[in-house]
Enzyme design. Structure first.
Site, PDB file in Angstrom:
ATOM      1  CE1 TYR B 253      -8.899  34.730  89.145  1.00  0.00           C
ATOM      2  CE2 TYR B 253      -6.445  35.574  89.498  1.00  0.00           C
ATOM      3  CZ  TYR B 253      -7.963  35.827  88.996  1.00  0.00           C
ATOM      4  OH  TYR B 253      -8.133  37.300  88.486  1.00  0.00           O
ATOM      5  CG  HIS B 406      -5.947  36.153  85.538  1.00  0.00           C
ATOM      6  ND1 HIS B 406      -6.600  37.164  84.896  1.00  0.00           N
ATOM      7  CD2 HIS B 406      -7.428  35.070  85.840  1.00  0.00           C
ATOM      8  CE1 HIS B 406      -8.141  36.973  85.280  1.00  0.00           C
ATOM      9  NE2 HIS B 406      -8.288  36.103  85.389  1.00  0.00           N
TER      10      HIS B 406
END
Ligand SMILES: [Ca+2]
Ligand SMILES: [Ca+2]
Ligand SMILES: [Ca+2]
Ligand SMILES: [Mg+2]
Ligand SMILES: [Mg+2]
Ligand SMILES: [Mg+2]
Ligand SMILES: [Mg+2]
Lengths: 731, 731
Positions: B253, B406
């Site tokens: 990410y 996440h």
């Protein structure tokens, strides 16, 4: 002694060849590098000498390994002596041979009784023959350097007895038509050439008189072929290769088997030039080298046909002699030079030197692979393999004879490669060669129970049974028939074959076409597999794909617990993962591997089954790779049952850009549009509403015949066995 | 207008930078090539112009895609205008902005109600913010080229309204500490810099006044952090990165999140130099670039921590700006140049140009990876990751905070790489990004049910339950504790951490050591994993290995039918393939992958179980890779339970030479030689009868303390928390 005769008896390098080689400065070319490498490798033995222990061990044991080291070392020492002139190499050979001379006459057959043909130095005659093939080269290199008295001693007390041992004392080994015996023929012949012993040479070339004894080998195979009328080296060439150079056990074994053929041939070329051995049978030995190399994928890996360990490639050391001889005695194909370059080493032969010289001149280009049909059988009459190539795609259809003990029940199977990796695989052998944990590196039980079975291959299985019920002897008797192989038109390449004996009352007829068309981003495969049944039977067609299953138009039900698919013929090794039923007459199965998507477009019957399976059941020792497959199942009716499909490669995906392109195929319908006893036709459309029809005559393969049929009011007219029509255009 | 002020309001490229760039002939360098590439890519739009449709679609649909194309195109057109001077690029931006000017004021929020923060141009504000970050660059590039009247129109009717919309009209989005909101802060700030609107700049940097509303986002996450006292861009930097530059959601990410941080930072550097943004928080933005690159394997692939698609690497286009800025604004690390070279493209910024110039000078060397500890949390107080590197080996231990939505329940797990491929893997995310067949490319159900669960990671599972019972909010509250990270001594590198909250009544303490010793051909891993229990519990330690299982000293019984290992917490996805029981206090598990063998040497308790499993159960849509794992199980007793092992990489195998070397490991015993509340020690011997003992103090991590203990009459004395002793030698 006069220098001009010093190497007169060398079988590997002649006097004149050596003169040419040493007249040049080879530093900086591949020959010089290979020479330096060999000198470095042998240096320790010049210090230590070579031990000659009393034979005792099996493969892997000390005495076995040492005798192997001895013959490899002596052979190279001989060449180094010839090229460098350093007598230390000759001395090493001589003192080693003196040790053998002293002991060999005292040795009986090896204590192990494992082999049907026990050796003296090793547990089997095969290894004794290996020893002689290498050592005769070493002996030839120093023959004239030895005194006459020394030669006489070695000849009479070591080499003639050894040659007699391998031939007249072990006739069931020497006379056999088999790659092991080829080593014996070559060894006896090569030592005969060195000693100028015409009797041995004749035995080597033509064998011993045939008798009618019906001995069997370790695996219970019969020693003398039915109807065998010849033996010896020339008979081995006749028997082992098809006129196209295909070796009946397949490329993995051919790689190993080529050495005795080629090194004895080279010896004959040197010492018996009038035999013209490289022209024998229309140059079949050189054809065999090309055939071997054509049976490799984009990475140089041999197609894993029959018992074969995947990953073996033309980078194998064993290819060095083949490449150099193929280049020099063949038509100086520059493509071979690029493969020699990849090997980074040449043999210390004249051909190796010539290759190095040409490479140093900058000659060489990419080795060209092509679509090729390789017939099997001594007369090319026993089926074959068809390789179709287009862009990154490579399709291999197999319909050879069984190939003896290492053969698989895989008739009419095919495998498909994209860019050097498998889309549809042949499993290869269930074996981890030389890895001790896995049954000492030998063939695993699962090789027989899985890898050889029909279900392990991308071909039809009838009623859950392997072809010929898994019986080698029956399978060995009769081969499939090639029907069509056509690759002249790069856009429509076809291979087609029939097999009417694998199952009683069943006629199998498969046609595969590799099509390249601008409406599709990649070549695609049309598969028309007709199964003619004398009564109802279950038809299963497995697809051994790689990668991640994506989606299917057939709804799948996954099993909550897994059971094996069956109890025998390989089915006991497959977990049944999921299944579903076709509810339309057109279904798709879509998967992804590496960078590409694949879609199998099937002309289905309602009620056809799709079974998703994974390998690994009944595998107590974790010997199998847990690869996936899916199986199309159909209840076969009496008469013709045509399994028809189109396999597309499409789109792309990258985990770096995360861009996905064309993850669904471009085809949107596939239909069997015509199907009689005389013709099969498949029609398919794409998303741009274009339509094609592929038709093949299933009875007339003549390229002269003109055919004409009507399908749905449209006239199709063409010449030759098959044609592809684009329906919206005039053909 | 005077040329010297033409680009005064550009945020990406200043006047002076452009002058420097165009003073040089850039043909032949990477900047010139990137420029030519961009010109080629934009050429069609100069012809066609850009469509500005009324917003309607979700991601993937036409209006969504077109507005995305618009902002990417305008941004590059701006840079091309600045560099080439071709007014056609400026015209393209102007005419496109005019279309927006006409329509934007008429648009309400997007018709889709999917998002908690609906945009106007797109379905969510995030995409509107993306639009503004790119478009403000384009607008800055042509700002002074426009007439004052034009500027006024755009400012007042398009950009101020848009900035207000994203900030004061959507405060729950703008004020959130979250990577999505970073885009809004950056966009508002960048358009503020262009328009010299100090109010917007201040909002961007420091946020809106905080209120106490407790709104939630799409996933039910709370908008305002507990105890959040700041908002805006600087608060985002404070919150998102640890002092070491670790990004709390992990490298996959971070790769995506870096852009708004860096492009707004660059804008500030250009237009608000006194802010010294690249020095902010001790230069954390530049540290973040290094931290990101350090979290890649030998192939440049990011460690697949948390939700991450495997295969994403520093070849990603999204890294281009990071690499160039990292090089220019950092310490001109030549290693970065080699990565820029691999990208084959530079951004059209001054830093991109400087990189290209230096590359053209031949500057550049291999990017150096090192052992590194990256703390997590704004103050570095919330655990972290430890990366140990030695030769081809790379060990990653993870003990970060949860990482929000996440994050995975993976505390104290580790993964191990050899030469760029995984020996022990973290599964990554269960997702095929952008592949439509797989749920439209979004996160799959199995991401939650498998990939996030503890059993999917190489760490202990207690009583078959995931850490924190799989509850994100609870996990988010408290992080593990780093105990020791030591990599100064390359031969004995150690990472160690504690986790006392994941399970009630359970204290987990794991120490991993990567040892490089000349008695072993490769670095090996010592694992001391102590599980302190307040009552009996089942301890399971999974190993997610790759490759082919070879053998085990534990006899395994394979199941005839397969059932899932459990019903929840990921176990429902594992087929139980085989199991066996330890009958010795030392057991080995041996496997092979690619070219190497691996052996896990375990100090076992009699009765420990070994379970062989394979992924794929309860996976109706074939979403999971069917990877193998094995699990060590122990009935944990009240008090300390030490799972101790040594993992070796050894030997080699080649399918080309078929030579197998050291297929068994070199270790032949492993014992827990000392284990109290204060110390853990493991002793192991190899086949050369050498012995080692590794000891760690489990309470005192000071490097100043001297320890002394006696094990079997032998005195061990050392300084600092741990030591490795070779017992036959004096330490
Ligand atoms: Ca390959
Ligand atoms: Ca259906
Ligand atoms: Ca990798
Ligand atoms: Mg096979
Ligand atoms: Mg290729
Ligand atoms: Mg994970
Ligand atoms: Mg490496």
């Amino acid at each position: 002694m006069c220098v001009s005769t010093l190497f007169a008896q060398s079988v590997t390098l002649t006097e004149g060849e050596v003169e040419e080689i040493i007249a040049v400065d080879n530093q900086g070319n591949l020959f010089g590098a290979s020479l330096a490498q060999a000198e470095k490798e042998l240096a320790p033995y010049l210090e230590s000498g070579l031990d000659v222990p009393t034979p005792k061990d099996l493969a892997g044991g000390y005495t076995h390994t040492q005798h192997k080291v001895n013959y490899f070392t002596m052979q190279r020492a001989g060449l180094l002596f010839q090229i460098t002139g350093k007598e230390a190499y000759a001395e090493l050979i001589k003192t080693t041979l003196e040790k053998y001379l002293k002991q060999y006459p005292t040795w009986g057959r090896h204590p192990s009784e494992k082999s049907y043909a026990r050796g003296k130095i090793f547990w089997q005659c095969l290894n004794d023959a290996n020893w002689l093939v290498y050592t005769s080269q070493a002996y030839g290199s120093i023959y004239n350097w030895l005194s006459e008295k020394e030669r006489k001693q070695f000849n009479e007390k070591l080499f003639v007895p050894m040659a007699n041992f391998l031939s007249i004392e072990t006739p069931h080994f020497f006379n056999r038509l088999h790659n092991h015996s080829t080593w014996a023929n070559a060894g006896v012949g090569m030592i005969g050439l060195v000693m100028q012993n015409e009797g041995l040479i004749q035995k080597a070339l033509y064998g011993l008189p045939l008798n009618t004894k019906t001995a069997t080998d370790n695996d219970g195979g019969s020693i003398q072929k039915e109807g065998q009328t010849k033996a010896g080296f020339l008979a081995q060439i006749d028997h082992s290769f098809s006129p196209d150079g295909y070796y009946t056990e397949g490329p993995y074994y051919q790689r190993y088997a080529m050495y005795p053929f080629l090194i004895f041939a080279l010896s004959l070329e040197h010492q018996k030039k009038d035999l013209k051995i490289f022209e024998y049978r229309d140059g079949v030995l050189l054809k065999a080298i090309d055939a071997l190399l054509q049976q490799t994928d984009d990475d140089g890996e041999f197609f894993p046909l029959n018992d074969a360990q995947k990953g073996m490639s033309y980078y194998s050391r064993e290819l060095q002699l083949s490449l150099a001889l193929g280049y020099y005695y063949g038509n100086q194909d520059e493509g071979l030079l690029s493969l020699i370059q990849k090997q980074s080493r040449v043999p210390l032969t004249y051909s190796g030197w010539k290759s190095a010289i040409d490479l140093a001149k900058g000659i060489g280009k990419k080795f060209e692979k092509r679509s090729i049909y390789l017939s099997d059988g001594p007369k090319g009459e026993k089926g074959g393999i068809g390789v179709l190539r287009s862009k990154e795609h490579e399709l291999i259809m197999k319909f050879t004879q069984h190939g003896m003990g290492h053969g698989h029940f895989d008739r009419l199977s095919y495998s498909l490669n994209y860019d050097g990796h498998e889309i549809l695989q042949d499993y290869g052998a269930a074996r981890y060669v030389n890895i001790h944990q896995k049954d000492g590196g030998g063939y695993l039980r699962e090789n027989k129970t899985w890898a050889k079975q029909t279900i392990a291959h991308n071909t039809v299985v009838i009623d859950g049974q392997s072809q010929f019920d898994g019986k080698v002897k029956v399978a060995d008797r009769i081969a499939p028939d090639e029907f069509v192989f056509s690759a002249e038109n790069q856009k429509v390449q076809v291979v087609s074959a029939k097999e009417n004996n694998a199952y009683e009352g069943v006629e199998l007829f498969r046609t595969l076409a590799l099509i390249t068309d601008e409406s599709f981003e990649n070549p695609f495969v049309i598969d028309l597999y007709n199964v003619k049944l004398s009564e109802e039977a279950e038809i299963e067609l497995p697809y051994h794909y790689h990668g991640q299953f994506m989606s299917s138009s057939i709804d799948l039900t996954r099993n909550q617990t897994l059971s094996p698919l069956g109890e025998e013929d390989g089915y006991q090794h497959l977990w049944k993962v999921a299944d579903g039923e076709a509810d339309q007459d057109y279904e798709q199965i879509n998967w992804f591997d590496k960078t590409r998507f694949y879609t199998l477009n099937v002309a289905s019957n309602k009620g056809d089954q799709l079974v998703m399976a994974r390998l690994g059941a009944n595998d107590p020792n974790f010997n199998l790779r847990n690869d996936p497959c899916f199986i199309l199942k159909r209840k076969g009716q009496k008469g013709n049952n045509l399994m028809a499909s189109v396999l597309e490669t499409h789109g792309s995906y990258s985990t770096v850009t995360e861009a996905s392109r064309n993850s669904y195929g471009n085809i949107n319908s596939v239909t069997i549009s015509f199907h009689t006893d005389e013709y099969s036709a498949i029609s398919f459309t794409n998303k741009q509403d274009e339509e094609w029809t592929f038709i093949i005559s299933t009875v007339d393969k003549s390229s002269q015949t003109t055919h004409e049929i009507t399908i749905e009011d449209r006239q199709y007219k063409w010449g030759g066995p098959f044609a592809l029509f684009r329906n919206d255009l005039k053909q």
